[in-house]
Motif scaffolding. Structure first.
Motif, PDB file in Angstrom:
ATOM      1  N   MET A   1      -2.099  22.269 -50.928  1.00 18.61           N
ATOM      2  CA  MET A   1      -1.022  22.337 -49.946  1.00 18.61           C
ATOM      3  C   MET A   1      -1.012  21.094 -49.077  1.00 18.61           C
ATOM      4  N   ALA A   2       0.170  20.766 -48.582  1.00 18.99           N
ATOM      5  CA  ALA A   2       0.302  19.650 -47.649  1.00 18.99           C
ATOM      6  C   ALA A   2      -0.147  20.093 -46.265  1.00 18.99           C
ATOM      7  N   SER A   3      -0.703  19.165 -45.550  1.00 17.02           N
ATOM      8  CA  SER A   3      -0.961  19.372 -44.139  1.00 17.02           C
ATOM      9  C   SER A   3       0.349  19.089 -43.409  1.00 17.02           C
ATOM     10  N   ARG A   4       0.409  19.412 -42.146  1.00 14.09           N
ATOM     11  CA  ARG A   4       1.611  19.121 -41.368  1.00 14.09           C
ATOM     12  C   ARG A   4       1.415  17.748 -40.717  1.00 14.09           C
ATOM     13  N   ILE A   5       2.021  16.749 -41.350  1.00 16.31           N
ATOM     14  CA  ILE A   5       1.893  15.378 -40.871  1.00 16.31           C
ATOM     15  C   ILE A   5       3.221  14.666 -41.077  1.00 16.31           C
ATOM     16  N   SER A   6       3.615  13.865 -40.107  1.00 13.33           N
ATOM     17  CA  SER A   6       4.889  13.152 -40.168  1.00 13.33           C
ATOM     18  C   SER A   6       4.649  11.658 -40.029  1.00 13.33           C
ATOM     19  N   TYR A   7       5.344  10.904 -40.861  1.00 16.06           N
ATOM     20  CA  TYR A   7       5.284   9.447 -40.837  1.00 16.06           C
ATOM     21  C   TYR A   7       6.680   8.891 -40.587  1.00 16.06           C
ATOM     22  N   VAL A   8       6.758   7.803 -39.830  1.00 17.11           N
ATOM     23  CA  VAL A   8       7.981   7.012 -39.762  1.00 17.11           C
ATOM     24  C   VAL A   8       7.677   5.738 -40.536  1.00 17.11           C
ATOM     25  N   VAL A   9       8.485   5.490 -41.570  1.00 17.26           N
ATOM     26  CA  VAL A   9       8.322   4.324 -42.432  1.00 17.26           C
ATOM     27  C   VAL A   9       9.503   3.394 -42.173  1.00 17.26           C
ATOM     28  N   THR A  10       9.230   2.133 -41.902  1.00 15.36           N
ATOM     29  CA  THR A  10      10.282   1.165 -41.610  1.00 15.36           C
ATOM     30  C   THR A  10      10.813   0.524 -42.895  1.00 15.36           C
ATOM     31  N   PRO A  11      11.987  -0.108 -42.828  1.00 22.17           N
ATOM     32  CA  PRO A  11      12.582  -0.690 -44.037  1.00 22.17           C
ATOM     33  C   PRO A  11      11.705  -1.723 -44.761  1.00 22.17           C
ATOM     34  N   ASP A  12      10.714  -2.271 -44.096  1.00 18.12           N
ATOM     35  CA  ASP A  12       9.779  -3.181 -44.776  1.00 18.12           C
ATOM     36  C   ASP A  12       8.617  -2.418 -45.412  1.00 18.12           C
ATOM     37  N   SER A  13       8.765  -1.105 -45.524  1.00 23.44           N
ATOM     38  CA  SER A  13       7.791  -0.193 -46.167  1.00 23.44           C
ATOM     39  C   SER A  13       6.462  -0.080 -45.430  1.00 23.44           C
ATOM     40  N   LYS A  14       6.478  -0.278 -44.131  1.00 25.81           N
ATOM     41  CA  LYS A  14       5.263  -0.155 -43.324  1.00 25.81           C
ATOM     42  C   LYS A  14       5.277   1.164 -42.547  1.00 25.81           C
ATOM     43  N   ILE A  15       4.079   1.706 -42.369  1.00 25.80           N
ATOM     44  CA  ILE A  15       3.927   2.896 -41.525  1.00 25.80           C
ATOM     45  C   ILE A  15       4.077   2.430 -40.081  1.00 25.80           C
ATOM     46  N   TYR A  16       5.046   2.987 -39.386  1.00 28.37           N
ATOM     47  CA  TYR A  16       5.316   2.609 -37.997  1.00 28.37           C
ATOM     48  C   TYR A  16       4.744   3.624 -37.015  1.00 28.37           C
ATOM     49  N   PHE A  17       4.683   4.889 -37.440  1.00 23.24           N
ATOM     50  CA  PHE A  17       4.253   5.959 -36.540  1.00 23.24           C
ATOM     51  C   PHE A  17       3.692   7.104 -37.375  1.00 23.24           C
ATOM     52  N   VAL A  18       2.683   7.787 -36.815  1.00 21.51           N
ATOM     53  CA  VAL A  18       2.075   8.947 -37.470  1.00 21.51           C
ATOM     54  C   VAL A  18       1.894  10.055 -36.434  1.00 21.51           C
ATOM     55  N   HIS A  19       2.270  11.264 -36.809  1.00 21.80           N
ATOM     56  CA  HIS A  19       2.000  12.434 -35.956  1.00 21.80           C
ATOM     57  C   HIS A  19       1.398  13.512 -36.846  1.00 21.80           C
ATOM     58  N   SER A  20       0.191  13.918 -36.515  1.00 20.46           N
ATOM     59  CA  SER A  20      -0.515  14.929 -37.298  1.00 20.46           C
ATOM     60  C   SER A  20      -0.897  16.098 -36.396  1.00 20.46           C
ATOM     61  N   SER A  21      -0.320  17.252 -36.673  1.00 22.42           N
ATOM     62  CA  SER A  21      -0.635  18.465 -35.927  1.00 22.42           C
ATOM     63  C   SER A  21      -0.140  19.649 -36.732  1.00 22.42           C
ATOM     64  N   MET A  22      -0.949  20.694 -36.821  1.00 19.96           N
ATOM     65  CA  MET A  22      -0.503  21.887 -37.521  1.00 19.96           C
ATOM     66  C   MET A  22       0.561  22.635 -36.714  1.00 19.96           C
ATOM     67  N   ASN A  23       0.691  22.322 -35.438  1.00 19.26           N
ATOM     68  CA  ASN A  23       1.733  22.909 -34.605  1.00 19.26           C
ATOM     69  C   ASN A  23       3.048  22.188 -34.926  1.00 19.26           C
ATOM     70  N   PRO A  24       4.091  22.915 -35.334  1.00 17.90           N
ATOM     71  CA  PRO A  24       5.339  22.260 -35.740  1.00 17.90           C
ATOM     72  C   PRO A  24       6.201  21.745 -34.587  1.00 17.90           C
ATOM     73  N   ASP A  25       5.871  22.092 -33.375  1.00 11.81           N
ATOM     74  CA  ASP A  25       6.761  21.850 -32.241  1.00 11.81           C
ATOM     75  C   ASP A  25       7.037  20.387 -31.900  1.00 11.81           C
ATOM     76  N   GLN A  26       6.093  19.486 -32.059  1.00  7.69           N
ATOM     77  CA  GLN A  26       6.264  18.117 -31.575  1.00  7.69           C
ATOM     78  C   GLN A  26       6.627  17.095 -32.650  1.00  7.69           C
ATOM     79  N   HIS A  27       6.663  17.490 -33.896  1.00  6.01           N
ATOM     80  CA  HIS A  27       6.933  16.522 -34.961  1.00  6.01           C
ATOM     81  C   HIS A  27       8.311  15.869 -34.817  1.00  6.01           C
ATOM     82  N   VAL A  28       9.307  16.638 -34.484  1.00  7.72           N
ATOM     83  CA  VAL A  28      10.658  16.100 -34.375  1.00  7.72           C
ATOM     84  C   VAL A  28      10.779  15.188 -33.163  1.00  7.72           C
ATOM     85  N   SER A  29      10.334  15.641 -32.014  1.00 15.80           N
ATOM     86  CA  SER A  29      10.495  14.834 -30.799  1.00 15.80           C
ATOM     87  C   SER A  29       9.698  13.530 -30.872  1.00 15.80           C
ATOM     88  N   THR A  30       8.499  13.573 -31.437  1.00 18.59           N
ATOM     89  CA  THR A  30       7.695  12.343 -31.500  1.00 18.59           C
ATOM     90  C   THR A  30       8.232  11.362 -32.546  1.00 18.59           C
TER      91      THR A  30
END
Length: 179
Positions: A139-168
């Motif tokens: 299973m996947a963990s609850r983790i969110s990445y923002v990837v920029t057009p140059d294919s770089k990881i710009y931001f990571v948010h890791s939390s099993m709580n779903p509440d902050q993934h969208v806002s962050t």
């Protein structure tokens, strides 16, 4: 008050407490490219990260299982914010190990037809993004990445709580856009 924990209960408690402790890709690291069967508004199609990055940043968010309470909450929150992500040129894609038939229903249900959900049935995308649950690679963990057009990881948010993934992730997309 001291409570005596059984070995099983103590192990479960440790899993819960360590839920946010996991390997993950680092900011500035190259994001693994992927293609996957996906569904958008109930319709199957082939999602391509590289094609989506041509339009702007991509929020790649991993979630454990479609139609579970936390995953439905998170999907609904992303659906509510989909238009705002689009204002900044961002694409949102959810990734889980669910089969495409389940994701076709999920994309119309909690996702509200607003963004794609991709099937990672062989778990290769989860492994590439270090996004498997620490106690099971099924299973996947609850983790969110923002990837920029140059294919770089710009931001990571890791939390099993779903509440902050969208806002962050939305805040990170706005920050990237304003640079």
């Amino acid at each position: 008050m001291l409570m005596k924990l059984s070995r099983w209960t103590g192990g479960l408690l440790l899993c819960v407490l360590l839920g946010n402790v996991q390997a993950q890709l680092k900011i500035g690291q190259e994001a693994p490219s992927f293609q996957a069967e996906a569904a958008l508004a109930g319709k199957p199609y082939q999602f391509s990260l590289s094609e989506s990055l041509k339009k702007g940043p991509v929020v790649v968010y991993f979630y454990p299982k479609a139609f579970t309470s936390g995953c439905s909450i998170e999907a609904n929150l992303f659906a509510q914010a989909a238009d705002e992500f689009a204002q900044y040129g961002a694409t949102v894609v959810g990734v889980s190990g669910d089969d495409i038939e389940t994701l076709e229903r999920f994309s119309n249900g909690p996702c509200g037809g607003k963004f794609a959900v991709a099937s990672d049935a062989d778990r290769s995308i989860m492994r590439a993004y270090d996004a498997t649950m620490f106690f099971t690679s099924a299973m996947a963990s609850r983790i969110s990445y923002v990837v920029t057009p140059d294919s770089k990881i710009y931001f990571v948010h890791s939390s099993m709580n779903p509440d902050q993934h969208v806002s962050t992730t939305l805040a990170a997309v706005k920050k990237w856009y304003a640079r």
